[in-house]
Write an enzyme that holds these catalytic residues in place. Structure first.
Site, PDB file in Angstrom:
ATOM      1  N   LYS A 193       0.846  -1.188   0.000  1.00 45.67           N
ATOM      2  CA  LYS A 193       0.000   0.000   0.000  1.00 45.67           C
ATOM      3  C   LYS A 193       0.886   1.244   0.000  1.00 45.67           C
ATOM      4  CE  LYS A 193      -3.598   2.460   2.487  1.00 45.67           C
ATOM      5  NZ  LYS A 193      -4.709   2.399   3.431  1.00 45.67           N
ATOM      6  N   LYS A 246      -2.195  -1.755  -3.883  1.00 45.25           N
ATOM      7  CA  LYS A 246      -3.006  -0.540  -3.907  1.00 45.25           C
ATOM      8  C   LYS A 246      -2.134   0.693  -3.993  1.00 45.25           C
ATOM      9  CE  LYS A 246      -6.018   1.813  -0.752  1.00 45.25           C
ATOM     10  NZ  LYS A 246      -6.227   2.092   0.601  1.00 45.25           N
TER      11      LYS A 246
HETATM   12  C1  PBG Z   1      -7.787   3.482   5.342  1.00 49.17           C
HETATM   13  C2  PBG Z   1      -7.974   3.307   3.895  1.00 49.17           C
HETATM   14  C3  PBG Z   1      -7.756   4.206   2.834  1.00 49.17           C
HETATM   15  C4  PBG Z   1      -8.181   3.574   1.672  1.00 49.17           C
HETATM   16  C5  PBG Z   1      -8.614   2.301   2.025  1.00 49.17           C
HETATM   17  N1  PBG Z   1      -8.463   2.152   3.391  1.00 49.17           N
HETATM   18  C6  PBG Z   1      -7.291   5.613   2.868  1.00 49.17           C
HETATM   19  C7  PBG Z   1      -5.905   5.931   3.207  1.00 49.17           C
HETATM   20  O1  PBG Z   1      -5.065   5.065   3.442  1.00 49.17           O
HETATM   21  O2  PBG Z   1      -5.644   7.138   3.291  1.00 49.17           O
HETATM   22  C8  PBG Z   1      -8.181   4.175   0.283  1.00 49.17           C
HETATM   23  C9  PBG Z   1      -9.233   3.662  -0.636  1.00 49.17           C
HETATM   24  C10 PBG Z   1      -9.467   4.464  -1.870  1.00 49.17           C
HETATM   25  O3  PBG Z   1      -8.810   5.495  -2.152  1.00 49.17           O
HETATM   26  O4  PBG Z   1     -10.366   4.073  -2.621  1.00 49.17           O
HETATM   27  N2  PBG Z   1      -6.481   3.557   5.777  1.00 49.17           N
END
Ligand code: PBG
Length: 324
Positions: A193, A246
């Site tokens: 991520k 992601k």
């Molecule tokens: C929570 C989380 C996020 C996303 C999924 N879980 C936001 C972040 O990390 O700031 C992003 C999902 C998306 O942009 O569709 N931590």
């Protein structure tokens, strides 16, 4: 003579030769549950996406069922936030209530409910862990994530998906789930991520933008592909059952590398900013939404994604059905 065009001569041949397919069973649709009554709050930067209060959740869940999608990724938008994100592990928190509602209703209980585990929606500072003197604490955050995971599993979640990016959280969550009798609940870990600007619209949807600084001390540097393999390796060793990569579109090399290196199912998260760009261009008549979305989905499958988490899921499932 080798002529690759021979196999492209007509639709039947092309269909027979096709290497990758999108199946509705592999689509995961994000759903936002919000405290309150009678609410369907549209998210401006994500056309078609709303936050639903639990009493109106059936509208959205009926669309999920109708489209033939079988899995949702559940996020919560609480009423109150505090320094320690207590709304995440409150037995009467918004996600716990939403899961209990889904699992107590004949119509919806067979849906696969994947619960996103993170503190950022629940902390007043908007960070994914506890904060002290401007530092996001790692080890002190782990028990809270574990407690949240156990609480979601207790409410009936089918899969636990930690998205916080603290080190060792998969191990902490696996241990806590096992100790509480949830040995059969899989962990879908957001392992690769990245600290991405593509999450902007989600933070509107989940009210989870960091109040100070950014997430660069815990989410990965977008420049680092080799480091992503370390993250994935650690999470597999700690007990992850599925790996999430992601964002998706700008990171297809990461999906490919994970797929070639490890033997584990991969879910690509086609995130909010990727969705918003497509929707904006389509609304202007600049692109063909259906063709663009299907091409993106196909690209993710080709890269090596098994599942795709996407806000386009219901449309994609409908389009697949139409073609049959
Ligand atoms: C929570 C989380 C996020 C996303 C999924 N879980 C936001 C972040 O990390 O700031 C992003 C999902 C998306 O942009 O569709 N931590």
């Amino acid at each position: 003579m080798d002529r690759t065009r021979r196999l492209r001569a007509n639709a039947s041949l092309r269909s027979m030769i096709r290497e990758n397919h999108i199946r509705k069973e592999e689509l995961i649709y994000p759903v936002f549950a919000v405290e309150g009554k009678g609410l369907c709050n549209p998210v401006d930067s994500m056309p078609g996406i709303c936050q639903y209060s639990i009493d109106r959740l059936p509208e959205e869940l009926d669309r999920v069922l109708e489209a033939g999608v079988s899995a949702i990724l559940l996020f919560g938008v609480p009423e109150h936030k505090d320094e320690i994100g207590s709304g995440a592990y409150d037995e009467h928190g918004i996600v716990q209530k939403a899961i209990r509602f889904i699992k107590s209703d004949e119509r919806y209980r067979h849906l696969i409910v994947i619960a996103d585990v993170c503190l950022c929606e629940y902390t007043s500072h908007g960070h994914c862990g506890l904060v002290k003197d401007g530092i996001i604490l790692n080890d002190e955050t782990l028990p809270l994530l574990a407690r949240t995971a156990v609480s979601y599993a207790g409410a009936g979640a089918d899969v636990i998906a930690p998205s916080d990016m603290m080190d060792k959280r998969v191990e902490a969550i696996r241990t806590a789930l096992d100790e509480n009798g949830f040995t059969q609940i899989p962990i879908m870990a957001y392992s690769a991520k990245f600290a991405s600007a593509f999450y902007g619209p989600f933070r509107d949807a989940a009210h989870s933008a960091p109040g100070f600084g950014d997430r660069k001390t815990y989410q990965m540097d977008p420049a680092n592909g080799r480091e992503a393999m370390r993250e994935v390796e650690q999470d597999i060793l700690e007990g992850a059952d599925i790996i999430i990569a992601k964002p998706a579109i700008g990171y297809m090399d990461i999906i490919r590398d994970i797929d070639r290196t490890f033997n584990i199912p991969i879910a690509a998260y086609n995130v909010s900013g990727e969705y918003a760009m497509v929707k904006a261009a389509a609304a202007n008549g600049w692109i063909d939404e259906k063709k663009i979305v299907m091409e993106i989905m196909t690209g993710l499958k080709r890269a090596g994604a098994k599942m795709i988490i996407t806000y386009h899921a219901l449309d994609v499932a409908r389009w697949i059905k139409e073609e049959k």
